[in-house]
Motif scaffolding. Structure first.
Motif, mmCIF file in Angstrom:
data_model
loop_
_atom_site.group_PDB
_atom_site.id
_atom_site.type_symbol
_atom_site.label_atom_id
_atom_site.label_comp_id
_atom_site.label_asym_id
_atom_site.label_seq_id
_atom_site.Cartn_x
_atom_site.Cartn_y
_atom_site.Cartn_z
ATOM 1 N N THR A 171 -37.453 0.235 -8.653
ATOM 2 C CA THR A 171 -38.254 -0.786 -8.001
ATOM 3 C C THR A 171 -39.183 -0.116 -7.005
ATOM 4 O OG1 THR A 171 -36.569 -1.084 -6.313
ATOM 5 C CG2 THR A 171 -36.434 -2.494 -8.258
ATOM 6 N N SER A 172 -39.935 -0.909 -6.268
ATOM 7 C CA SER A 172 -40.875 -0.371 -5.298
ATOM 8 C C SER A 172 -40.972 -1.326 -4.139
ATOM 9 C CB SER A 172 -42.249 -0.181 -5.946
ATOM 10 O OG SER A 172 -43.242 0.061 -4.968
ATOM 11 N N LEU A 173 -41.460 -0.820 -2.981
ATOM 12 C CA LEU A 173 -41.630 -1.708 -1.843
ATOM 13 C C LEU A 173 -42.693 -2.766 -2.124
ATOM 14 C CD1 LEU A 173 -44.476 -0.980 -0.119
ATOM 15 C CD2 LEU A 173 -43.159 1.019 0.488
ATOM 16 N N LEU A 174 -43.485 -2.596 -3.209
ATOM 17 C CA LEU A 174 -44.492 -3.583 -3.566
ATOM 18 C C LEU A 174 -43.929 -4.682 -4.461
ATOM 19 C CD1 LEU A 174 -47.392 -1.096 -4.336
ATOM 20 C CD2 LEU A 174 -47.131 -2.485 -2.297
ATOM 21 N N ASP A 175 -42.719 -4.494 -4.995
ATOM 22 C CA ASP A 175 -42.106 -5.490 -5.879
ATOM 23 C C ASP A 175 -41.398 -6.553 -5.052
ATOM 24 O OD1 ASP A 175 -42.916 -4.286 -8.224
ATOM 25 O OD2 ASP A 175 -41.196 -2.944 -8.255
ATOM 26 N N THR A 191 -57.880 -2.736 -2.732
ATOM 27 C CA THR A 191 -57.868 -2.048 -4.021
ATOM 28 C C THR A 191 -56.442 -1.956 -4.567
ATOM 29 O OG1 THR A 191 -59.792 -0.739 -3.363
ATOM 30 C CG2 THR A 191 -58.476 0.092 -5.194
ATOM 31 N N LEU A 192 -55.485 -1.646 -3.671
ATOM 32 C CA LEU A 192 -54.090 -1.565 -4.097
ATOM 33 C C LEU A 192 -53.577 -2.929 -4.553
ATOM 34 C CD1 LEU A 192 -51.539 0.229 -4.288
ATOM 35 C CD2 LEU A 192 -50.962 -0.548 -1.992
ATOM 36 N N SER A 230 -52.056 16.755 -4.679
ATOM 37 C CA SER A 230 -50.830 16.241 -5.293
ATOM 38 C C SER A 230 -50.719 14.725 -5.218
ATOM 39 C CB SER A 230 -49.594 16.855 -4.613
ATOM 40 O OG SER A 230 -49.536 16.470 -3.250
ATOM 41 N N LYS A 231 -51.713 14.068 -4.536
ATOM 42 C CA LYS A 231 -51.620 12.632 -4.334
ATOM 43 C C LYS A 231 -52.955 11.964 -4.611
ATOM 44 C CE LYS A 231 -48.139 12.944 -0.641
ATOM 45 N NZ LYS A 231 -47.839 12.625 0.781
ATOM 46 N N ILE A 232 -52.860 10.660 -4.921
ATOM 47 C CA ILE A 232 -54.033 9.814 -5.013
ATOM 48 C C ILE A 232 -54.147 9.055 -3.696
ATOM 49 C CG2 ILE A 232 -52.642 8.044 -6.177
ATOM 50 C CD1 ILE A 232 -56.421 8.529 -6.626
ATOM 51 N N PHE A 233 -55.344 9.039 -3.088
ATOM 52 C CA PHE A 233 -55.572 8.370 -1.814
ATOM 53 C C PHE A 233 -56.443 7.150 -2.067
ATOM 54 C CE2 PHE A 233 -54.229 12.506 -0.628
ATOM 55 C CZ PHE A 233 -53.694 12.425 0.642
ATOM 56 N N ILE A 234 -55.983 5.979 -1.598
ATOM 57 C CA ILE A 234 -56.712 4.720 -1.775
ATOM 58 C C ILE A 234 -57.188 4.256 -0.405
ATOM 59 C CG2 ILE A 234 -56.517 2.311 -2.511
ATOM 60 C CD1 ILE A 234 -54.438 3.205 -4.527
ATOM 61 N N GLU A 276 -60.929 3.841 -16.375
ATOM 62 C CA GLU A 276 -60.830 2.722 -17.310
ATOM 63 C C GLU A 276 -60.875 1.379 -16.578
ATOM 64 O OE1 GLU A 276 -60.247 0.777 -21.019
ATOM 65 O OE2 GLU A 276 -60.736 2.871 -20.559
ATOM 66 N N LEU A 277 -60.281 1.297 -15.393
ATOM 67 C CA LEU A 277 -60.256 0.054 -14.625
ATOM 68 C C LEU A 277 -61.558 -0.200 -13.877
ATOM 69 C CD1 LEU A 277 -56.614 0.219 -13.149
ATOM 70 C CD2 LEU A 277 -57.427 -1.143 -15.084
ATOM 71 N N GLY A 278 -62.433 0.784 -13.811
ATOM 72 C CA GLY A 278 -63.732 0.591 -13.162
ATOM 73 C C GLY A 278 -63.650 0.466 -11.655
ATOM 74 N N ILE A 279 -62.709 1.139 -11.032
ATOM 75 C CA ILE A 279 -62.595 1.093 -9.574
ATOM 76 C C ILE A 279 -63.686 1.977 -8.967
ATOM 77 C CG2 ILE A 279 -61.099 1.614 -7.605
ATOM 78 C CD1 ILE A 279 -58.731 1.105 -9.407
ATOM 79 N N PRO A 280 -64.468 1.468 -7.977
ATOM 80 C CA PRO A 280 -65.551 2.269 -7.380
ATOM 81 C C PRO A 280 -65.034 3.590 -6.835
ATOM 82 C CG PRO A 280 -65.695 -0.023 -6.666
ATOM 83 C CD PRO A 280 -64.400 0.113 -7.399
ATOM 84 N N GLU A 281 -65.831 4.644 -6.997
ATOM 85 C CA GLU A 281 -65.398 5.979 -6.581
ATOM 86 C C GLU A 281 -65.177 6.088 -5.081
ATOM 87 O OE1 GLU A 281 -68.098 8.877 -8.015
ATOM 88 O OE2 GLU A 281 -67.659 8.511 -10.137
ATOM 89 N N GLU A 282 -65.898 5.281 -4.293
ATOM 90 C CA GLU A 282 -65.721 5.376 -2.840
ATOM 91 C C GLU A 282 -64.407 4.767 -2.369
ATOM 92 O OE1 GLU A 282 -68.204 1.699 -3.773
ATOM 93 O OE2 GLU A 282 -68.152 3.812 -4.384
ATOM 94 N N GLU A 283 -63.684 4.087 -3.262
ATOM 95 C CA GLU A 283 -62.430 3.438 -2.895
ATOM 96 C C GLU A 283 -61.217 4.349 -3.061
ATOM 97 O OE1 GLU A 283 -61.559 0.461 -1.527
ATOM 98 O OE2 GLU A 283 -63.693 0.341 -1.087
#
Length: 925
Positions: A5-9, A599-600, A590-594, A577-584
């Motif tokens: 699970t996740s803290l987002l669930d 956006t999340l 080692s990580k993805i930064f949002i 594929e999701l078309g999220i703007p690059e500035e976001e």
């Protein structure tokens, strides 16, 4: 496959404040209140844990919870103090980084409980073994010893030492500012140390009689005349001359209080030293260290004195190191990941720390100067010096300072000064500052205590030894505390920090009460909003590539269901594929930064919709497969049944023809015999049959199955009827001999037969065993007196059973009691009742059909007893226990108890528990 699970669930509110939208003080408090109302007492700010004291027990610290958070990613589960503890321990064990856990907050916010939870979690997940377990037990048991007094009156820092494997070796405890003034004087609304009340409430009359003024010579082993003189006179040495002066009343009171405070302080320091000696590491190898700091919170009382001043000074230093290390950690992560860093403005409380600790113009320095200078020294002269030196300081106010805006406001008395701390303004009364900073003990009292016959008392006052007179003035309390705080700060700066910010929801220590104004005040002085802004200065959310791809891979056809390449490449394909703007977003090493929480949340909404679509697809495919499989099975079964039926039908037809032929043949042969001869022969044979039957009758025992054979076939029906009538007659004769008690026993045996015959393999072995019910002599055995007193009903069954723990298969002996209204489980050794279940809450008893004694007692959902789950038990008298439980339940509730004998799922459960139990036995051997 393990489901994660996740803290987002199923998130209540926002689990990480970094994701809060919009971010302001009101939304921050509302989010905390919403989670608090749903028993979610932990919330994250990045890797910082906010802990709200629920003032009640919550079922979130069980061994199952420990295993749930063990070796998990920090954001993988909902916020919990166990997640931070696991992250710190794994960083220490696997990355060889020394850790410190800083627990801060007001008094009553739950800091001490948080420190115990951290230590208990680390003890649970580290290594096992006799030696390691002994060290863990020593570390954990050091807490109760020191908690004999109120922990909010001193600060405690423990360095727990580990070896290279992560197993504990020992520890070192440091204590800061024992508030010893409470021994002689307490603030309004406060009381003395808890330990004094506990000693007096549990002391014997003999001990209480000893605690008279004479509170002291007998207990310490000091001659009464020596102690009386030390309380009445003071000897001053100057230029090799001794001058003895009589103490006035005020000086005598001071001497008495100083001795009481010193005696308590030195005893406490001796206790800490003894604990350190018992828990220190015995090996000299290089150690990894985890520090846990549990220290007094910021204090604002109606009357604030020297103790509150240095307590709040310590909290200023902790706030300073929190700001420095938080910004440093955040900046280091951005640099480490190659992400551009954006600076954020924040309040730096270094100016307040400098006001207090500056070696030249600091308040502590001026207090020491007043204490050491010659001439008349009072609290008022100390305040005058503060007004001169600190008059222009923007965080200092008094009636005479230039910064005061209250020159005509009587709420700021002449004998007070005010400091604007990071947590708010605090007014301090200077009365007692000089005496408390001096903390002097007259040499006459030290020498008197050194003369004690009690070895410990004598060892606590080494300066009283006349052979080792030291005329050097001891350091002041303020300078000692300043040095210890500096040492603590230096220690903390060498370790990787982990933060727990504790908040108390109300001042009444009441459950379910959330005072928004009080919480708002704590949020402000803890700087929690600034902490969120630091985290969101560049990017609000960051996550390693692997869990990010695992969570959102179903949103892209190229990454679903499996991505074969590197995780980072998969995340890049997914976001494109999701078309999220690059500035976001930005890719780190080692990580993805949002950048923006929106956006999340968009990703979460897409994931939720996709999961619904996948669930629909899976359900459709499954239903089609299930129907197809069922059809094929039915078709196969129909063919088999038809073939077997045709075979059976032909066999029956053949047997019928054969029987008819034999019958016709017999009738033809019989017709040939003379009818008269047949009649005479028949009469003679019948007469002979009855006469022989009289002499061949079997015994009157109902279980005797003997019966004489019939001589002729035509007597078959008569022979069988006579056998039946005779058996009914001798059964009645046998029953007429029964007492009421025997009838009850056989009724139970008959009930057992109806319930278990040909169903349970264990049943035949129980037929010859009498049902005794009370296998334990509860009323006669004094060992069970406590249990007998607790049960006021007639006991139907008293038997020792094994209660199986389904988590680990371990068995624990319990006493199983059945009364007219309840089922009880009690501890076999102590006789303490562990569980009590009304018969109305027992819904079913299930067992396998095999030759075992396992059975499960199922409880009604929603009942109080069902909160811990159903009972899984084992007994050698299973048949008797189930029968009596069935009959008692029917008698009391007028409803039949469901006795389920099935191998579909009950047997699997029991076999698994049995196998686990056997494995546990082998391991113990």
């Amino acid at each position: 496959m393990e489901v994660k699970t996740s803290l987002l669930d199923d998130m209540i509110g926002v689990g990480d404040m970094v994701l809060l939208e919009p971010l302001n003080e009101d939304s921050f408090i509302n989010n905390l209140k919403k989670r608090f109302d749903h028993n979610e007492v932990y919330t994250y700010i990045g890797s910082v844990v906010i802990s709200i004291n629920p003032y009640r027990s919550l079922p979130i610290y069980t061994p199952e919870k420990v295993e749930e958070y063990r070796n998990r990613n920090f954001y993988e589960l909902s916020p919990h103090i166990f997640a931070l503890s696991d992250e710190a321990y794994r960083s220490l064990r696997d990355q060889d980084k020394d850790q410190c856990i800083l627990i801060t907050g007001e008094s009553g916010a739950g800091k001490t409980e948080a420190s115990k939870l951290v230590m208990s979690y680390v003890a649970a997940v580290c290594g096992k073994g006799a030696e390691v377990n002994q060290v863990k037990e020593q570390l954990l048991q050091s807490n109760p010893v020191l908690e004999g007094k109120n922990l909010s009156e001193y600060g405690k820092y423990m360095d727990i030492e580990f070896d290279f494997k992560g197993d504990p070796l020992g520890g070192v405890i440091s204590n800061y500012l024992l508030e010893k003034s409470r021994v002689v004087k307490q603030p309004r609304g406060e009381r003395n140390f808890h330990i004094f009340y506990q000693i007096l409430s549990g002391a014997s009359e003999e001990f209480l009689c000893k605690c008279c003024p004479c509170e002291i010579c007998e207990l310490t082993g000091i001659d009464q005349s020596v102690l009386e003189r030390a309380f009445s006179f003071r000897t001053v040495e100057a230029k090799q001359e001794k001058v003895s002066t009589t103490l006035n009343v005020a000086q005598a009171y001071y001497a008495r209080d100083a001795l009481a405070k010193n005696l308590y302080s030195r005893l406490f320091s001796w206790l800490v030293t003894r604990i350190n000696e018992s828990i220190k590491a015995q090996t000299k190898v290089r150690k990894k260290v985890m520090g846990v700091l549990d220290i007094y919170g910021f204090e604002i009382f109606e009357d604030n004195s020297f103790e509150q001043f240095i307590i709040n000074y310590c909290n200023e230093k902790l706030q300073q190191i929190f700001i420095e290390l938080t910004l440093k950690e955040e900046q280091e992560e951005y640099i480490r990941e190659g992400i551009e860093w954006t600076h954020i403005e924040y309040f730096n409380n270094a100016i307040i720390c400098d006001l207090i600790e500056n070696n030249q113009t600091g308040i502590l320095a001026m207090l020491d100067e007043e204490c050491l200078r010659p001439g008349t020294v009072t609290d008022d002269t100390f305040l005058e010096k503060l007004n001169q030196v600190c008059a222009t300081h923007q965080h200092f106010e008094s009636r005479m300072s230039k910064c005061s805006r209250f020159l005509n406001d009587t709420s700021l008395p002449h004998s007070c000064f005010r400091i604007q701390h990071y947590a708010g303004k605090v007014m301090y009364q200077v009365e007692g500052f000089v005496d408390k900073n001096n903390d002097l003990l007259y040499r006459d009292l030290s020498q008197a205590m050194w003369k004690a016959n009690h070895s410990l008392i004598k060892a606590l006052f080494p300066e009283g030894n006349p052979a080792k007179i030291n005329l050097k003035r001891p350091p002041t309390a303020g300078s000692q505390f300043k040095a210890s705080v500096a040492t603590l700060m230096k220690n903390l700066q060498t370790k990787n920090p982990n933060y727990i910010r504790c908040i108390k929801p109300n001042d009444k220590k009441a459950a379910h009460v959330f005072n928004e104004a009080l919480v708002c005040h704590q949020i402000r002085y803890l700087g929690l909003l600034e902490n969120v802004r630091v985290r969101r200065a560049g990017y609000a959310f960051r996550q390693p590539y692997e869990p990010c791809l695992e969570r959102y891979k179903m949103l892209c056809k190229q990454t679903w269901p499996h991505w074969r390449g590197p995780a980072r490449a998969g995340v890049e394909v997914l976001f494109n594929e999701l078309g999220i703007p690059e500035e976001e977003f930005s890719f780190g090493r080692s990580k993805i930064f949002i950048r923006n929480p929106r956006t999340l949340f968009k990703l979460e909404d897409l994931r939720k919709q996709r999961l619904e679509d996948l669930a629909t697809l899976i359900g459709k495919i499954y239903r089609g497969w299930k129907c197809r499989t069922r059809f094929l099975l039915m078709k196969k079964c129909q063919i088999i049944i038809a073939s077997w039926y045709r075979r059976y039908s032909q066999q029956q037809k053949y047997q019928k023809i054969k029987s008819s032929a034999i019958t016709v043949q017999s009738y033809i042969r019989g017709w040939k015999v003379s009818f008269l001869s047949l009649q005479l022969s028949l009469f003679e044979e019948m007469q002979k049959y009855f006469l022989e039957m009289k002499n061949k009758m079997p015994s009157l025992s109902p279980i005797d199955k003997n019966w004489p054979a019939r001589p002729y076939l035509f007597l078959d029906s008569t022979h069988k009827e006579l056998k039946r009538i005779f058996h009914l007659w001798r059964c009645k004769k046998y029953r007429d001999q029964f007492t009421d008690q025997q009838k009850l026993i056989y009724e139970e045996k008959l009930e057992a037969s109806e319930l278990f015959k040909d169903k349970k393999a264990l049943y035949p072995a129980s037929v010859g065993q009498p049902f005794q019910g009370a296998y334990l002599e509860i009323s006669e055995n004094p060992k069970y007196k406590k249990l007998k007193d607790a049960v006021d009903e007639k006991i139907i069954i008293a038997e020792v059973v094994n209660k199986i723990n389904r988590a680990n298969g371990k068995a624990a002996s319990r006493i199983f009691l059945l009364t007219k209204n309840n089922v009880l489980l009690a501890d076999q050794k102590s006789g303490t009742i562990k569980s009590e279940v009304p018969l109305g809450d027992v819904t079913k008893v299930s067992m396998s059909s095999q030759n075992d004694g396992f059975f499960a007692v199922h409880l009604k959902e929603g009942s109080e007893a069902a909160s811990k789950g159903d009972f899984l038990l084992s007994s050698d008298h299973l048949i008797e226990m189930a029968t009596k439980l069935y009959r008692t339940t029917l008698s009391q509730t007028k409803q039949k108890l469901n006795i389920e004998i099935s191998d579909e799922y009950v047997s699997c459960l029991l076999k698994s528990a049995f196998a686990s139990m056997q494995l546990a036995k082998k391991s113990s051997v």
